[in-house]
Design a protein around this motif. Structure first.
Motif, short mmCIF file in Angstrom:
data_model
loop_
_atom_site.label_atom_id
_atom_site.label_comp_id
_atom_site.label_asym_id
_atom_site.label_seq_id
_atom_site.Cartn_x
_atom_site.Cartn_y
_atom_site.Cartn_z
N THR B 579 0.82 -1.21 0.00
CA THR B 579 0.00 0.00 0.00
C THR B 579 0.85 1.25 0.00
O THR B 579 0.53 2.24 -0.63
CB THR B 579 -0.89 0.01 1.24
N TYR B 580 1.94 1.18 0.75
CA TYR B 580 2.75 2.37 0.90
C TYR B 580 4.09 2.24 0.21
O TYR B 580 5.06 2.84 0.62
CB TYR B 580 2.99 2.64 2.39
N LEU B 724 -8.21 6.55 0.77
CA LEU B 724 -8.25 5.18 1.25
C LEU B 724 -9.56 4.82 1.94
O LEU B 724 -9.68 3.73 2.47
CB LEU B 724 -7.08 4.92 2.20
N VAL B 729 -10.46 1.94 -4.03
CA VAL B 729 -9.05 2.29 -3.86
C VAL B 729 -8.37 1.32 -2.90
O VAL B 729 -7.22 0.92 -3.12
CB VAL B 729 -8.94 3.74 -3.33
N LYS B 733 -5.02 -0.51 -3.99
CA LYS B 733 -3.74 -0.23 -3.35
C LYS B 733 -3.22 -1.42 -2.57
O LYS B 733 -2.02 -1.67 -2.52
CB LYS B 733 -3.90 0.96 -2.39
N SER B 734 -4.12 -2.18 -1.95
CA SER B 734 -3.60 -3.29 -1.15
C SER B 734 -3.24 -4.48 -2.01
O SER B 734 -2.66 -5.44 -1.54
CB SER B 734 -4.63 -3.71 -0.11
N SER B 739 -6.32 -2.29 -10.26
CA SER B 739 -5.21 -1.36 -10.12
C SER B 739 -5.75 0.05 -10.25
O SER B 739 -6.91 0.26 -10.59
CB SER B 739 -4.18 -1.63 -11.21
N MET B 740 -4.88 0.99 -10.02
CA MET B 740 -5.32 2.37 -10.13
C MET B 740 -5.73 2.70 -11.56
O MET B 740 -6.49 3.63 -11.79
CB MET B 740 -4.20 3.31 -9.66
#
Lengths: 86, 882, 475
Positions: B579-580, B724, B729, B733-734, B739-740
């Motif tokens: 995620t990050y 989030l 999303v 993201k996870s 996907s985006m």
């Protein structure tokens, strides 16, 4: 054409070509014994192969090839020189 | 024919030869003379094609030759033979016959080589055999050398030119060679010359390639079928044989009666044609024989060839008993090792159990279990379907019904075999086609469940490549003890968690499980005590956990503590979460110390199928069993979390605020302007072409670049406003699903549609659709979709979108067949390559391929993503000890 | 087959007849040099034989003479891993220590290297023994089991991702201007050992002096790129005199480095014509037997006559790369000739045509090329396949000395088992031929055992349980 043409230098220096060494008869026997192989069970290389011609390997000789490898960095393999049928 | 059961014979070798006429006559059970099959009463005629001495097809009748009945292990059928009036050339050997004729002399039968050449070749053949080289070149050389000579070196006769008229007629110097003449010529060839012609004298003489006797296959090979109307319909082969016999008879009569040469020759040709089509109906050069309906007959060669032929369809792969197939459905409460089998299937499939002195009581109980009154209360009781008794040397299979259950149970003997229905804990092989890799077929433990579908744990979907949109899968029940042991140790799902393809886990958390874990551990999530108890109950945790108190929420448990209950106590890890992953700060890392999750978000990088770090570490340190438990628990936890937190998505997840939409529209307008300018520059010949490219190509490339950037820009703007809290999303993201890019297409702009890597060009003349002007090179005329999915596409955009989508579908369809063929060839070439005890990799014949497997001897499954040894880990561990 | 032999023979004969196999240096020096190479070199250079520079002897001997001369070579003793290096860098020292602790047991050299560098970084020299023991344990744990069916697993591991690859071949890879076949079609090409790939491409590296000089780079590019007469000169057909006048554009000629003599040479090669240079810089081509038809034919020929460049190369891009200097990328491939051009780095230039590599550089180079290409194709699609599987396929394809296809024209067609070949393709002919040859099928492979219905000789089928009977115990 008036371009200067060179002749092909040592192909064994090319980055794709590993080191080929011809083994002596005694060493050949050692290898055959170590792996318990018959002569026709080796992987083969033709006597018209550019590297064979370069180092002058004759049919019946065994070459020891030291490759660089992605998995083990260096690996050893052997090939029997065979007469080409073409 | 009695079969002794105790010693299993192993076939060591299969030896191929040609049949000589004498052998054919010897093995024949009857001579076939008449072309009629059955007489008026429906009985087969003696000396006819369906003579009972050649075998039986009707159940109940006995074969006259061997006395057995129809059925498995009974009468196999016996050959017959037809004496041909005149010899006929066998179409399969035509090329070899031609080579033999070309290389030998007609008068003396010697090879057309002088002695020196001959000895040379014999030496070479011997030498090649030692070296193991490919001899085909040599044989071709022999034939070409022999052809070169004009006269025979031994008797001096002039050599004629042999031509082959497709498919079976030979001409010498233009004059036709009859099969009889060919046969005489071939008879003269000496045995010593045969090795040079690639014929082995122990298995074949050249004259056998010209048929004088035709073997007739047994009745069991070409059975007749009785249609509903009562008529008998004959097999294709029988039809063909009828033709052959008729012509043969006519030929015989005409020749004996001294008919003119022409007629005899005609009939001979016809006989040749019939026998050729009997052997192979797809011979090139002659019209195939057809049914009355026009369909070509299926004769001997067609039965063997191709995907539906004997080899590929009946020998290399067969239909089997004790298998089942239905639709699949998910069940997260099962372990990954288990499979839910419906009642009806469990009652139909059986496992054989041998009755011994140890289990005879249990077997007796089992037989009557189903009919006992207590069985009505339970959902499912396993019973016995059949008992196989060995009475007086004959096996008898007795079906168990409620009437005879008691009786059979009483009379059960040691040594019989009972076939019992499936019980919990039995092993079964579960498979989904296409079976592309060995994880497409794995062993599961059976759990009998109500319903009509197979149920299994969701995490096992990736190796099978199964989804639940109606897929069906196959189940095979393991019959023997040896197979059961092998399946238990080698094929169970938990043994196959690591994939040999890249050395990582292929079974792991997917979709909702990852979403659940994300929700549980993201941003210091606090879980109220009630929900926490439910979650811990789902996992089956029995132990302590820290409960904190807070004014607003009440008593709560930290989400990460809940997750920590699944981790082993000696785990220490630190890695970045997905995620990050774009952030570099400390908070992007997942830190686990001594089995406790201290910080970080659990997502695909932790428990996912291909990249799960935690999963990987558990498997390598604690083994497969621990790995399986971890996956089971994570499944239950993840889904429980998603359920309790109410994770869902809806269409307003794709909503972006008004100003964002305006910004996107603005950006797209600018892009369209840019494209317009580019087109104008191109038309005014002001466009500068890129090196090596023509003007049109440059224009296209530039426009594609602009459209790509436009879509990215729209995606960025949309992304800024979707945080989030948005379920879509979270999933993107996870790493759970999507996907985006999907999000930006839904809220921002769909983007440029492409066929074959280029914009849409095809359609009407000079334009794609009549909605546009001719020669329009603008963005929307060539497939740029400016709208987003939420807003909806206008008709032209929709049409272009479907063009792009269609290309994808066609791509998939073509791809599966081409890649399937490539895989088939790869498998066929590599199938017998094996690692030997000395570390070398060898083929079936002993030839060495590699001297050490993979040049370092490491199993790819166990390697750490390609590396032989985890050096970092070793160093880290040793450091710790210090 | 026969078509390519002339060029192949010419090139390789030239090369070999010029270098004589040489005496080797002493074993010690060898060890030292290679040890140092291993320890310090990060870049992948080939471990070359430490030969004295090959003495070039002028000889125009043909292949036959080479065969007649018996040549003896003195052999270098194989390099041993455990040896004392002369110059002791810290890496050498630690490698030496590791080897000491290994006491003859085998650990892949890559691991030894990695361990030694990590030990030095983390300053754990004292714990070297423990580390080595631990590494050995891990290595033994991860080794492949005997009787493992590595062939099938490898084939599946390469074939299964195939269903996830795109068929879309049109994609600009690497250099933006050149089209290369990608994805599944490329993988099928490699596995089929096609003689010429559908998008042949070469990476031509330049020698040291040429690399950083743009003009020199351009010069080399001009020599390689095909120039057609039409591009550099005007061709006028004179119908009345039955002559053709060729007027070359002076500027263009100079740019490309072509001289009038070059043109004369090329034009002179056309049959039944004569070429003469005129004073104004143009060339007159006159026919030996004047005929109208001939004139038109020659005119056509002249238009597309190749004046300069290497056959097969269609387009050239010269690019300046970051560390490399100028590199030439070409669409179209002709390894034999390009390697001979001045300024071309003969050590690194390569092509994606595998048969050409086998012809010019040998079978081992072809093997490396197959691995490299296949791995690239797969990873470019985002698929991760362990190198060992690809290595196995490459080894099988090259085990006979030439690059063979996987399929019935190559490996599968030469299997020794009749049933296996019959079950694969072209059933009937194989069976008949086997009968004629009296072939016997020993049932050693997988397919034939499945047909017959017996356990296969791989994996668990290669193992048999034997019970040892002991005497019955006395009661």
């Amino acid at each position: 054409m008036a371009t200067k043409k060179k002749t092909l230098e040592d192909i064994t220096k090319h980055e794709l070509v590993p080191e080929h060494i011809i083994l002596s008869d005694k060493e050949k026997k050692d290898i055959l014994k170590k792996y318990q192989l018959e002569q026709n069970q080796f992987p083969r290389i033709l006597d018209t192969d550019p590297v064979c011609l370069h180092i002058g390997a004759k049919p019946g000789k065994i070459l020891k090839i030291t490759r660089k490898s992605h998995t083990a960095n260096k690996a050893v393999s052997y090939r029997l020189v065979v007469e080409s049928s073409k | 024919m009695e079969r002794v059961n105790s010693i299993t014979k192993k076939i060591g070798e299969i030896y191929f030869t040609l049949l000589s006429p004498n052998e054919i006559r010897k093995m024949s059970a009857t001579k076939v003379i008449t072309a009629d099959t059955y007489d008026e009463d429906g009985f087969p005629i003696a000396m006819g094609l369906m003579d009972p001495r050649m075998g039986v097809i009707e159940p109940g009748l006995r074969c006259k030759t061997c006395g057995q009945r129809v059925g498995k292990d009974k009468c196999p059928g016996h050959f017959g033979h037809i004496d041909l009036a005149m010899p006929v050339i066998h179409v399969g050997h035509v090329k070899t016959i031609r080579d033999c004729l070309r290389s030998t002399c007609r008068d003396c039968g010697h090879l057309l080589l002088n002695d020196k050449q001959r000895d040379d070749f014999i030496d070479q053949i011997g030498q090649y055999a030692i070296e193991g080289r490919n001899i085909n070149y040599l044989y071709k050389e022999i034939i070409t050398t022999a052809r070169k000579s004009d006269t025979c070196p031994h008797c001096g006769r002039e050599v004629g030119k042999i031509e082959l008229d497709k498919p079976t007629s030979f001409r010498e110097n233009g004059k036709k060679l009859t099969p009889t003449e060919v046969r005489e010529w071939l008879e003269k060839i000496r045995d010593e010359d045969l090795p040079l012609l690639e014929i082995n004298r122990k298995s074949a003489r050249p004259e056998w390639m010209v048929l004088t006797v035709l073997p007739v296959p047994p009745v069991t090979v070409r059975p007749s079928v009785t249609l509903q109307s009562g008529e008998r319909s004959e097999d294709d082969l029988t039809h063909k044989l009828v033709d052959v016999i008729r012509i043969n008879q006519r030929l015989q009569e005409n020749r004996d009666a001294g008919a003119p040469q022409l007629i005899v020759e005609d009939l001979w040709e016809l006989l040749q044609y019939h026998i050729t089509t009997y052997l192979d109906n797809q011979t090139s050069g002659i019209p195939p024989a057809r049914h009355r309906s026009g369909r070509p007959l299926k004769t001997l060669a067609q039965r063997l060839k191709g995907k539906e032929g004997r080899f590929r369809s009946n020998l290399s792969g067969k239909r089997v008993n004790f298998s089942a197939r239905t639709v699949i459905s998910p069940d997260p409460n099962l372990s990954i090792n288990e499979i839910g089998v419906p009642h009806r299937i469990a009652e139909e499939l059986t496992v054989p159990v041998r009755v011994t002195v140890h289990n005879i009581e249990w077997c007796k109980e089992l037989i009557i279990a189903k009919y006992a009154p207590s069985s009505l209360e339970k959902d499912y009781v396993a019973g016995v379907n059949y008992v196989i008794k060995n009475a007086e040397g004959v096996k008898r299979r007795i079906k168990i019904t409620d009437k005879n259950a008691e009786m059979i149970s009483e009379s059960l003997e040691i040594g019989s075999i009972i076939e019992r229905q499936l019980m919990e804990g039995d092993l079964a092989l579960f498979n989904r086609q296409p079976s592309l890799h060995r994880m497409s077929m794995m062993a599961h433990r059976i759990k009998v469940v109500p319903g009509k579908t197979f149920k299994f744990n969701v995490c096992v979907c990736p190796p099978y490549n199964a989804d639940f949109d109606g897929d069906e899968m196959n189940l095979h029940i393991i019959q023997g003890e040896e197979a059961k042991a092998e399946a238990e140790i080698l094929m169970k799902v938990q043994e196959n968690i690591l994939s040999p393809r890249f050395g990582g886990a292929i079974i792991g958390g997917i979709h909702d499980i990852i979403s659940g874990c994300f929700l549980l551990t993201n941003k210091e999530r606090k879980v109220p005590v009630a929900i926490a108890s439910y979650l811990l109950g789902a996992v089956g945790y029995k132990g302590d956990i820290t409960v904190c108190d807070d004014e607003r929420i009440g008593r709560y448990v930290m989400g990460r503590d809940i997750f920590s209950t699944l981790l082993p106590k000696d785990m220490n890890m630190r890695f970045k979460s997905k995620t990050y992953q774009s952030l570099d700060s400390e908070e992007a890392f997942v830190i686990i110390k001594n089995g406790r999750l201290l910080q970080g978000t659990i997502d695909e990088n932790s428990v996912g199928a291909f990249k799960g770090n935690i999963l990987d570490r558990i498997i390598r340190d604690h083994g497969m069993q621990a790995g399986r438990e971890f996956i089971d628990n994570v499944t239950r936890l993840g889904i429980a979390v998603a359920t309790m937190f109410g994770f869902t998505t809806s269409i307003d997840d794709e909503d972006i605020p008004e100003q964002a939409r305006l910004k996107v529209a603005e950006g797209l307008d600018k892009a369209m302007e840019k494209i317009k300018n580019l087109v104008k520059a191109y038309e005014d010949k002001e466009l500068e072409s890129l090196p090596g490219r023509s003007l049109e190509e440059t224009l296209e490339m530039e426009i594609m670049r602009v459209t790509g950037r436009a879509r990215d820009m729209a995606g960025e703007i949309a992304g800024e406003h979707l945080g989030l809290e948005n379920s879509a999303v979270i999933m993107a993201k996870s790493g759970a699903r999507g996907s985006m890019l999907n999000l930006s297409q839904m809220s921002g702009c769909v983007g440029q549609q492409a066929v074959r890597g280029e914009r849409i060009h095809r359609g009407y003349k000079y334009r794609t659709l009549p909605h546009f002007k001719k020669g329009d090179l603008g963005a929307s005329a060539k497939g740029f979709v400016a709208s987003c999915y939420k807003k909806g596409l206008n008709p032209t955009e929709y049409f272009f979108h479907s063009m792009g989508g269609r290309e994808g579908l066609v791509d998939t369809a073509v791809r599966t067949s081409r890649s399937g063929y490539m895989q088939r060839r790869l498998i066929n070439a590599l199938e017998d390559v094996k690692v030997e005890y000395d570390g070398t990799v060898r083929q079936a014949g002993g030839q060495v391929i590699q001297f050490i497997y993979g040049e370092d001897g490491i199993d790819p499954t166990r390697s750490l993503n390609g590396k032989a040894v985890d050096v970092d880990r070793i160093i880290a561990d040793i450091k710790e000890e210090a | 087959m026969p078509k390519k032999t002339p060029t192949k023979a010419a090139v390789s004969k030239k090369a070999s007849s010029k270098t004589k196999p040489v005496k080797m240096q002493e074993a010690k020096d060898t060890k030292e040099k290679t040890m140092k190479d291993q320890a310090t070199s990060k870049k992948q250079t080939v471990d070359t034989l430490p030969l004295e520079p090959a003495k070039k002897t002028k000889s125009s001997k043909s292949k036959k003479t080479l065969k007649k001369e018996p040549v003896e070579t003195v052999i270098v003793a194989p390099v041993e891993k455990k040896s004392v290096p002369k110059k002791e860098t810290p890496e050498d020292k630690s490698i030496f220590k590791i080897n000491e602790y290994l006491t003859g047991r085998y650990l892949p050299f890559k691991i030894i290297e990695e361990l030694s560098s990590k030990i030095i970084i983390e300053k754990l020299e004292k714990k070297t023994k423990d580390i080595v023991e631990r590494a050995l344990i891990d290595y033994e744990k991860n080794k492949i089991d005997p009787a493992e069916a590595c062939g099938i697993v490898g084939a599946q591991s390469i074939g299964e991702p195939g269903t996830q690859m795109t068929m879309r071949t049109f994609h600009y890879a690497g250099v933006a201007e050149i089209n290369v076949t990608l994805g599944l079609p490329r993988l099928i090409e490699i596995v089929d050992a096609r003689s010429i790939p559908s998008t042949p491409m070469m990476n031509i590296f330049l020698n040291e002096e040429y690399r950083h000089d743009q003009n020199l780079a351009k010069k080399v590019a001009n020599q390689i790129e095909i120039t057609v007469l039409n591009e550099i000169a005007e061709i006028e057909a004179d119908l009345t005199n039955l002559m053709i006048t060729v007027r070359p554009d002076k500027e263009v000629i100079e740019n490309k480095g072509i001289s009038i003599d070059d043109l004369l040479e090329v034009l002179g090669k056309i049959r039944k014509t004569e070429a003469k240079a005129n004073k104004d810089g143009s060339i007159t081509v006159s026919l030996d037997d004047p005929s109208y038809k001939m004139l038109l034919d020659v005119n056509e020929k002249l238009k597309s006559l190749k004046v300069k460049g290497v056959d097969g190369i269609n387009r050239i891009i010269v690019r300046k790369e970051q560390d490399e200097g100028y590199v030439i990328y070409s669409e179209g491939s002709n390894l034999d000739e390009v390697l001979l051009i001045d300024g071309v780095d003969q050590k690194r230039t390569s092509t994606n045509d595998i048969q050409a590599v086998a012809r010019v550089l040998g079978i081992e180079a072809a093997r490396n090329m197959i691995i490299h290409e296949a791995h690239n194709t797969l990873s470019e699609q985002g698929l991760n396949v362990d190198l060992r599987h690809i290595m196995l396929v490459a080894d099988i394809m090259t085990s006979d000395g030439e690059v063979k296809a996987i399929g019935r024209h190559g490996i599968s067609g030469e299997k020794s088992s009749v049933l296996s070949r019959a079950a694969f393709e072209i059933t009937v002919n194989h069976l008949l031929q086997a009968a004629r040859k009296g072939e016997s099928d020993g049932l050693t492979g997988v397919a034939e055992n499945i047909i017959v219905g017996q356990p296969v000789n791989l994996g668990t089928g290669a193992v048999e349980l034997v019970m040892k009977r002991t005497k019955a115990k006395k009661e």
